[in-house]
Design an enzyme around this catalytic site. Structure first.
Site: not given
Length: 336
Positions: A136, A138, A189
């Site tokens: 996700s 921004a 990650k």
């Protein structure tokens, strides 16, 4: 309509505040930085971390923490991971029992090895910590580009409440009780994404990046399971999903910093050039320490640390990874 306070004035804070406001909530953005409060109030935009995304007029911008969180039903912890403890400490005496705090920062504290919700729980034992994570960026959420995330909480009803709070036609939310795995996936990650950037900086191709992502999720999963997480979560949104987007996206600050390092920049020079927090550099040492503590084989994490902190050249690190002893891909699959 709920009153929601977003702590932090960076790109992710603004993108999520925008989602929440568009869902009909009463939203306040708080920042500890006076000049940021002034700029966001005046320009209705963070020109550095999220240019082009306008903060709706319905959102209040404030530098007063006590006033910002007063009567807030949900608080979003959207500061950088290195500031989560300090910000949680500042909330002491300002929140009531059962206060829901949704952490969206990704990281592992390098001296305690705690995740962000663990820090919140330690500093604010009266709160109910929640994590929101997944692929996700921004920049895309701010433009209403379809995005899917996972909400993690030990309490199912709270998870469902936060799920409904954020969900709309471009921001889809799943829920899970596996908070630990969600946070570890979101943190580790970033370390692998630094390696992906280094590969790009060295001029290697798609084959190399695909191999890195595949072997990277193996390392993340091995460590996460050893720490009590569930294997399947690491192959979901907060694990494989977030790893793919962070390793490959032009929006990824971790991949960009790694690319610069692959081209010969030092870590400090790369962070200065990116001009944003590079969470992978913060989490790398903690990730390595955890692999040693739990006796987990993690050569990629090991080599990222060697390049970042021990002056090993990226080329030497790559040669060392490729020259490791040959083995089965899955040792538990037996020959007939």
């Amino acid at each position: 309509m709920s009153k929601v306070t977003v702590l932090g004035g960076g790109g992710w804070a603004i993108a999520l505040a925008k989602v929440l406001a568009e869902n009909g909530n009463d939203v306040t953005i708080w920042s500890a930085v006076d000049r940021e409060v002034e700029a966001l109030s005046k320009d209705r935009e963070n020109k550095i971390s999220l240019p082009g995304i306008i903060i709706p007029d319905s959102i209040t911008v404030s530098g007063d923490l006590a006033e910002s969180v007063k009567d807030s039903e949900v608080i979003i912890m959207a500061v950088a991971s290195s500031f989560v403890r300090r910000t949680s400490n500042a909330l002491k005496g300002l929140i009531s029992d059962g206060q829901v705090i949704v952490d969206v920062a990704k990281g592992i504290e390098d001296d305690t090895f705690r995740t962000m919700t663990e820090i919140i729980e330690e500093e604010l034992p009266e709160s109910v910590p929640v994590v929101l994570s997944g692929p996700s960026h921004a920049e895309e959420v701010g433009k209403r580009i379809p995005t899917t995330v996972v909400v993690g909480c030990k309490n199912e009803k709270t998870a469902e409440m936060v799920q409904r709070l954020f969900a709309n036609n471009y921001f889809r939310t799943y829920i899970s009780p596996d908070v630990k795995s969600i946070e570890l996936g979101g943190s580790l990650k970033n370390v692998i994404a630094l390696a992906a950037g280094i590969i790009d900086g060295l001029g290697y191709g798609d084959n190399t990046v695909a191999a890195l992502i595949t072997r990277g999720i193996h390392e993340i999963t091995r460590l996460g399971v050893a720490m009590g997480g569930h294997r399947r979560t690491f192959y979901g949104l907060s694990g494989m999903g977030d790893l793919i987007v962070t390793c490959q996206s032009k929006h990824s600050r971790n991949r960009r910093a790694g690319e610069l390092i692959g081209k010969g920049y030092t870590l400090e020079e790369a962070i200065k050039e990116v001009n944003m927090v590079v969470e992978g550099a913060v989490s790398a040492k903690a990730a390595l320490a955890l692999t040693q503590m739990y006796e987990v084989d993690a050569p990629i994490i090991e080599m990222v640390n060697a390049v970042l902190f021990d002056n090993k050249s990226p080329l030497e690190a790559m040669d060392q990874l490729m020259g490791r002893a040959l083995k089965n891909e899955y040792a538990d699959i037996r020959w007939e």
